[in-house]
Design a protein around this motif. Structure first.
Motif, short mmCIF file in Angstrom:
data_model
loop_
_atom_site.label_atom_id
_atom_site.label_comp_id
_atom_site.label_asym_id
_atom_site.label_seq_id
_atom_site.Cartn_x
_atom_site.Cartn_y
_atom_site.Cartn_z
N GLU A 4 -36.65 2.27 0.29
CA GLU A 4 -36.42 3.66 -0.11
C GLU A 4 -35.92 4.49 1.08
OE1 GLU A 4 -40.17 4.81 -1.74
OE2 GLU A 4 -39.78 3.82 -3.65
N SER A 5 -36.50 4.28 2.24
CA SER A 5 -36.06 5.00 3.44
C SER A 5 -34.63 4.64 3.79
CB SER A 5 -36.97 4.66 4.63
OG SER A 5 -38.27 5.10 4.39
N PHE A 6 -34.30 3.37 3.67
CA PHE A 6 -32.93 2.92 3.94
C PHE A 6 -31.96 3.55 2.96
CE2 PHE A 6 -29.60 -0.49 3.68
CZ PHE A 6 -29.07 -0.27 4.94
N ALA A 7 -32.32 3.58 1.68
CA ALA A 7 -31.46 4.18 0.65
C ALA A 7 -31.27 5.67 0.91
CB ALA A 7 -32.06 3.96 -0.73
#
Length: 91
Positions: A4-7
């Protein structure tokens, strides 16, 4: 959470912040992959995989490269991945 952080990072990054060299490298990699997928789609292993998914595939779903076949996400991933590696020309 990591995904989620990467997205979120990807979605918040402005295209002007991406170096031209990175965009050029991504374009080259994408073009290379599509090229080996199309060429690899004619190999015997690819024909076998296409035949296998053709027995269960319909007209809806995901594209199978260089074929009129459409398939589920997992079947298309199997076929397209096989095509991309059949000749092992990828970077």
């Amino acid at each position: 959470m990591l995904l989620e952080s990467f997205a979120e990072f990807i979605m918040s990054t402005k295209s002007t912040a991406i170096p031209k060299a990175a965009i050029d490298a991504a374009n080259h990699a994408l073009t290379d992959t599509i090229g080996v997928m199309v060429a690899g789609s004619q190999e015997p292993v690819s024909r076998k995989v296409n035949s296998l998914i053709g027995q269960v595939a319909g007209t809806d779903g995901c594209t199978v490269v260089a074929r009129s076949t459409r398939a589920s996400v997992s079947e298309a991933a199997l076929a397209n991945g096989t095509f991309a590696h059949a000749l092992d020309f990828d970077d």
